[in-house]
Design a protein around this motif. Structure first.
Motif, mmCIF file in Angstrom:
data_model
loop_
_atom_site.group_PDB
_atom_site.id
_atom_site.type_symbol
_atom_site.label_atom_id
_atom_site.label_comp_id
_atom_site.label_asym_id
_atom_site.label_seq_id
_atom_site.Cartn_x
_atom_site.Cartn_y
_atom_site.Cartn_z
ATOM 1 N N TYR A 195 51.762 -75.411 34.290
ATOM 2 C CA TYR A 195 50.508 -74.867 33.726
ATOM 3 C C TYR A 195 49.523 -74.656 34.862
ATOM 4 O O TYR A 195 49.423 -75.485 35.779
ATOM 5 C CB TYR A 195 49.937 -75.845 32.703
ATOM 6 C CG TYR A 195 48.470 -75.636 32.353
ATOM 7 C CD1 TYR A 195 48.095 -74.850 31.268
ATOM 8 C CD2 TYR A 195 47.458 -76.246 33.106
ATOM 9 C CE1 TYR A 195 46.756 -74.672 30.931
ATOM 10 C CE2 TYR A 195 46.116 -76.068 32.780
ATOM 11 C CZ TYR A 195 45.764 -75.280 31.698
ATOM 12 O OH TYR A 195 44.432 -75.114 31.382
ATOM 13 N N TYR A 196 48.767 -73.538 34.789
ATOM 14 C CA TYR A 196 47.770 -73.272 35.835
ATOM 15 C C TYR A 196 46.597 -72.513 35.234
ATOM 16 O O TYR A 196 46.777 -71.446 34.629
ATOM 17 C CB TYR A 196 48.394 -72.454 36.970
ATOM 18 C CG TYR A 196 47.414 -72.033 38.041
ATOM 19 C CD1 TYR A 196 46.921 -72.945 38.975
ATOM 20 C CD2 TYR A 196 46.987 -70.713 38.121
ATOM 21 C CE1 TYR A 196 46.035 -72.543 39.957
ATOM 22 C CE2 TYR A 196 46.103 -70.300 39.097
ATOM 23 C CZ TYR A 196 45.621 -71.224 40.009
ATOM 24 O OH TYR A 196 44.728 -70.832 40.979
ATOM 25 N N ASN A 197 45.391 -73.068 35.391
ATOM 26 C CA ASN A 197 44.164 -72.413 34.931
ATOM 27 C C ASN A 197 43.669 -71.496 36.050
ATOM 28 O O ASN A 197 43.336 -71.959 37.145
ATOM 29 C CB ASN A 197 43.106 -73.468 34.586
ATOM 30 C CG ASN A 197 41.855 -72.873 33.978
ATOM 31 O OD1 ASN A 197 41.319 -71.873 34.453
ATOM 32 N ND2 ASN A 197 41.355 -73.498 32.924
ATOM 33 N N THR A 198 43.605 -70.192 35.787
ATOM 34 C CA THR A 198 43.270 -69.227 36.829
ATOM 35 C C THR A 198 41.800 -69.274 37.246
ATOM 36 O O THR A 198 41.431 -68.680 38.267
ATOM 37 C CB THR A 198 43.586 -67.795 36.361
ATOM 38 O OG1 THR A 198 42.772 -67.474 35.218
ATOM 39 C CG2 THR A 198 45.051 -67.660 36.001
ATOM 40 N N VAL A 199 40.968 -69.953 36.481
ATOM 41 C CA VAL A 199 39.536 -70.023 36.793
ATOM 42 C C VAL A 199 39.189 -71.336 37.497
ATOM 43 O O VAL A 199 38.533 -71.341 38.542
ATOM 44 C CB VAL A 199 38.684 -69.860 35.522
ATOM 45 C CG1 VAL A 199 37.195 -70.030 35.837
ATOM 46 C CG2 VAL A 199 38.945 -68.500 34.889
ATOM 47 N N THR A 200 39.639 -72.454 36.945
ATOM 48 C CA THR A 200 39.300 -73.757 37.530
ATOM 49 C C THR A 200 40.307 -74.207 38.578
ATOM 50 O O THR A 200 40.013 -75.073 39.397
ATOM 51 C CB THR A 200 39.232 -74.834 36.435
ATOM 52 O OG1 THR A 200 40.548 -75.033 35.880
ATOM 53 C CG2 THR A 200 38.268 -74.427 35.331
ATOM 54 N N ILE A 226 48.250 -66.361 29.140
ATOM 55 C CA ILE A 226 47.535 -66.480 27.868
ATOM 56 C C ILE A 226 46.051 -66.272 28.153
ATOM 57 O O ILE A 226 45.446 -67.025 28.920
ATOM 58 C CB ILE A 226 47.800 -67.837 27.199
ATOM 59 C CG1 ILE A 226 49.306 -67.978 26.928
ATOM 60 C CG2 ILE A 226 47.004 -67.969 25.903
ATOM 61 C CD1 ILE A 226 49.710 -69.279 26.275
ATOM 62 N N TYR A 227 45.484 -65.243 27.532
ATOM 63 C CA TYR A 227 44.145 -64.769 27.881
ATOM 64 C C TYR A 227 43.042 -65.453 27.072
ATOM 65 O O TYR A 227 42.330 -64.823 26.293
ATOM 66 C CB TYR A 227 44.075 -63.251 27.720
ATOM 67 C CG TYR A 227 44.855 -62.514 28.780
ATOM 68 C CD1 TYR A 227 44.271 -62.163 29.991
ATOM 69 C CD2 TYR A 227 46.191 -62.190 28.570
ATOM 70 C CE1 TYR A 227 44.995 -61.496 30.965
ATOM 71 C CE2 TYR A 227 46.926 -61.526 29.535
ATOM 72 C CZ TYR A 227 46.318 -61.179 30.729
ATOM 73 O OH TYR A 227 47.043 -60.524 31.705
ATOM 74 N N PRO A 241 41.741 -67.579 31.453
ATOM 75 C CA PRO A 241 43.172 -67.299 31.311
ATOM 76 C C PRO A 241 44.024 -68.328 32.058
ATOM 77 O O PRO A 241 43.662 -68.773 33.152
ATOM 78 C CB PRO A 241 43.317 -65.910 31.939
ATOM 79 C CG PRO A 241 41.954 -65.296 31.825
ATOM 80 C CD PRO A 241 40.992 -66.421 32.007
ATOM 81 N N PHE A 242 45.149 -68.703 31.458
ATOM 82 C CA PHE A 242 46.029 -69.649 32.134
ATOM 83 C C PHE A 242 47.456 -69.130 32.145
ATOM 84 O O PHE A 242 47.855 -68.306 31.310
ATOM 85 C CB PHE A 242 45.944 -71.048 31.510
ATOM 86 C CG PHE A 242 46.479 -71.181 30.108
ATOM 87 C CD1 PHE A 242 47.807 -71.559 29.878
ATOM 88 C CD2 PHE A 242 45.663 -70.973 29.006
ATOM 89 C CE1 PHE A 242 48.306 -71.694 28.588
ATOM 90 C CE2 PHE A 242 46.146 -71.106 27.711
ATOM 91 C CZ PHE A 242 47.472 -71.467 27.494
ATOM 92 N N LEU A 243 48.219 -69.604 33.126
ATOM 93 C CA LEU A 243 49.615 -69.227 33.308
ATOM 94 C C LEU A 243 50.481 -70.376 32.804
ATOM 95 O O LEU A 243 50.158 -71.547 33.018
ATOM 96 C CB LEU A 243 49.904 -68.954 34.782
ATOM 97 C CG LEU A 243 48.865 -68.098 35.533
ATOM 98 C CD1 LEU A 243 49.279 -67.919 36.993
ATOM 99 C CD2 LEU A 243 48.678 -66.749 34.845
#
Length: 355
Positions: free
Chosen positions: A57-62, A227-228, A232-234
């Motif tokens: 899991y990866y949060n593209t913002v934080t 997932i937007y 958004p996270f991967l």
């Protein structure tokens, strides 16, 4: 051959819903205690372990990242089509191949659609071997992964095995790639509605490449995607004979969507200025304002004399800045004559008395 309208629709879908067209890389942050505890509980609930489950899991913002069993090589099923299609899009962007090039019995443009939306195996195999033999294809895909060569298991080179760490690297490259992957993102959003990551995540767009494999008594059900949510996270999830099957993928996406949304704190909107701007009250001037040549000064009205103060002089009493008595010249002449007359009378009386 794929109709051009279909390709245009996918491109527009990708551009319209593409949250960050060219996202900058965010420094990775370790998973919080809350996220770690959440996933521990999730695995316990579904009976998941290192033998049947892997997740990234990866949060593209934080930049928050969570990994579980991420370097375990597992049957990839159709998720191998994710880096494969991405590589072809990069070649197209670099001018190394045309979308009209023939891949097997169809064009590359149509091959993308068939491979990503419908997960067509025959077309995807043609794309794979168009790059060379199987080993060439696997070596080509390694350019997207951060895993050192010495950590890559031999089975990667000889069979359809990947790990979720590789898939997360691929998703990061895809997400940060900007417009050159807009069509690919659009196709991934069209694919398999209501299944896999899209099973329970219905409030947010999901762009995914799923995989399903059953053979030799092994069932591999996988999904990888973006997932937007507002952040958004991967997500990449691999399973192997996991209890619950596809339900595990749907619930994993749902749980992590709820977690990600709970971490999002929107920035306060700036206050709009009021329609009426308050004007400051004018202060009393300490000095008489200067007037221009074209401005008439306001007349100053004389104040009424008070009982305790002498009355102000009239204009007739003031000439050229000198003051004069309040008498006319005739009264002065008569007064002077009277003085002389009295003086004469006094002198005459003194003379008569001497006589």
């Amino acid at each position: 051959m794929k109709h051009p309208v279909r390709r245009l629709a996918a491109l527009l879908l990708g551009l319209t819903l593409w949250t960050v067209p060219a996202a900058a890389a965010v420094e990775t942050q370790p998973a919080s205690e809350d996220l770690t505890a959440l996933m521990d509980d999730f695995r316990t609930e579904y009976g998941l372990n290192e033998g049947n489950f892997s997740l990234c899991y990866y949060n593209t913002v934080t930049g928050e990242e969570y990994r579980y069993n991420d370097t375990k090589f597992m049957i990839a099923a159709s998720t191998y089509k994710l880096p494969l299609n991405m590589h072809y899009y990069e070649m197209e962007a670099a001018g190394e191949i045309s979308s009209a090039a023939m891949i097997g019995a169809t064009t590359l443009a149509d091959a993308h659609y068939q491979s990503l939306v419908w997960s067509n195996n025959d077309v995807s195999i043609d794309m794979l071997y168009n790059l060379g033999n199987f080993r060439t294809y696997k070596n080509t895909m390694k350019q997207y992964f951060t895993m050192p060569d010495e950590e890559i298991d031999y089975i990667y080179y000889v069979d359809n095995y990947y790990c979720t760490s590789m898939m997360l690297d691929t998703l990061k490259h895809l997400y940060e790639g900007g417009d050159k992957f807009a069509e690919m993102i659009g196709y991934m959003k069209q694919a398999q509605p209501g299944e896999y990551f899209k099973m329970y995540v219905t409030d947010y767009e999901v762009a995914h490449k799923y995989g399903y494999y059953v053979d030799d008594g092994v069932t591999a059900i996988n999904d990888t995607g973006i997932i937007y949510t507002p952040q958004p996270f991967l997500l990449a999830v691999y399973t192997s004979d996991a209890p619950g099957g596809a339900e595990v993928l749907g619930r994993a996406a749902e749980v992590l969507t709820e977690y990600t949304v709970s971490q999002y704190v929107p920035e306060p909107e700036p206050e709009e200025p009021s329609a009426v701007t308050e004007q400051p009250e004018p202060s009393e001037p300490t000095q008489t304002p200067e007037t221009t040549d074209n401005t008439e000064p306001e007349p100053v009205q004389p104040e009424e004399p008070s009982a305790e103060e002498p009355a102000a002089e009239t204009p007739e009493q003031k000439q050229g800045g000198t003051w004069k008595l309040p008498f006319s010249p005739w009264w002065l002449a008569l007064g002077g004559a009277a003085v002389f007359l009295v003086a004469d009378v006094v002198v005459i009386l003194k003379i008569l008395r001497r006589r």
